[in-house]
Design a protein around this motif. Structure first.
Motif, mmCIF file in Angstrom:
data_model
loop_
_atom_site.group_PDB
_atom_site.id
_atom_site.type_symbol
_atom_site.label_atom_id
_atom_site.label_comp_id
_atom_site.label_asym_id
_atom_site.label_seq_id
_atom_site.Cartn_x
_atom_site.Cartn_y
_atom_site.Cartn_z
ATOM 1 N N LEU A 84 33.250 40.704 38.463
ATOM 2 C CA LEU A 84 34.166 41.808 38.196
ATOM 3 C C LEU A 84 34.456 41.950 36.704
ATOM 4 O O LEU A 84 34.473 43.063 36.179
ATOM 5 C CB LEU A 84 35.471 41.631 38.972
ATOM 6 N N TYR A 120 31.671 43.883 35.011
ATOM 7 C CA TYR A 120 31.717 45.316 35.311
ATOM 8 C C TYR A 120 32.873 46.005 34.578
ATOM 9 O O TYR A 120 32.713 47.107 34.061
ATOM 10 C CB TYR A 120 31.842 45.565 36.822
ATOM 11 N N TYR A 130 39.235 38.862 38.659
ATOM 12 C CA TYR A 130 38.808 38.928 37.266
ATOM 13 C C TYR A 130 38.745 37.529 36.646
ATOM 14 O O TYR A 130 37.805 37.184 35.941
ATOM 15 C CB TYR A 130 39.788 39.812 36.484
ATOM 16 N N LEU A 160 36.016 48.146 45.442
ATOM 17 C CA LEU A 160 35.375 47.795 44.176
ATOM 18 C C LEU A 160 33.914 48.258 44.149
ATOM 19 O O LEU A 160 33.444 48.787 43.140
ATOM 20 C CB LEU A 160 35.465 46.289 43.926
ATOM 21 N N LEU A 201 28.305 42.270 42.908
ATOM 22 C CA LEU A 201 29.656 41.875 42.529
ATOM 23 C C LEU A 201 29.909 40.379 42.723
ATOM 24 O O LEU A 201 30.627 39.763 41.952
ATOM 25 C CB LEU A 201 30.659 42.683 43.357
ATOM 26 N N CYS A 260 32.190 35.681 40.794
ATOM 27 C CA CYS A 260 32.563 37.088 40.841
ATOM 28 C C CYS A 260 32.243 37.727 39.492
ATOM 29 O O CYS A 260 32.643 37.216 38.448
ATOM 30 C CB CYS A 260 34.045 37.233 41.151
ATOM 31 N N ILE A 290 43.211 42.180 41.765
ATOM 32 C CA ILE A 290 42.191 42.406 40.735
ATOM 33 C C ILE A 290 42.235 41.291 39.701
ATOM 34 O O ILE A 290 41.195 40.770 39.289
ATOM 35 C CB ILE A 290 42.394 43.783 40.078
#
Length: 69
Positions: A6, A9, A35, A50, A61, A4, A31
Motif C-alpha cells: 500500500l 501505491y 501502510y 483498495l 497489493l 503489503c 489504512i
C-alpha cells in the motif's frame, strides 16, 4: 509473512492517508495500519475498496514471503 504494498501505491500516487480515507470511505486507522504493515487482519471489503481505487489485483497489493528457516 504477508507484505503489503500500500505504501508503494500511495507514494506513486502522492497520496496521504487522509486523502485515501476520504476517497475510499475507509477508516483512517485501517489504512494507517496497512501502510505501516502493522495490521493483524484486514476486512475483505477494505481489500476490495483498495483494489478498486488503485485498479489493481489483490496479488499486486499483498505478497506472501515465506519465512527463512
Amino acid at each position: 509473512m504477508i507484505k503489503c504494498h500500500l505504501s508503494k501505491y500511495m507514494g506513486e500516487n502522492k497520496l496521504k492517508i487522509s486523502d485515501l480515507a476520504r476517497a475510499t470511505d475507509l477508516h483512517r486507522n485501517s489504512i494507517s495500519l496497512l501502510y505501516k504493515e502493522e495490521a493483524n487482519r484486514v476486512e475483505l471489503d477494505t481489500i476490495e475498496e483498495l483494489c478498486k481505487y488503485f485498479k489493481c489485483e489483490v496479488s499486486d497489493l499483498f505478497e506472501y514471503i515465506p519465512d527463512k528457516k
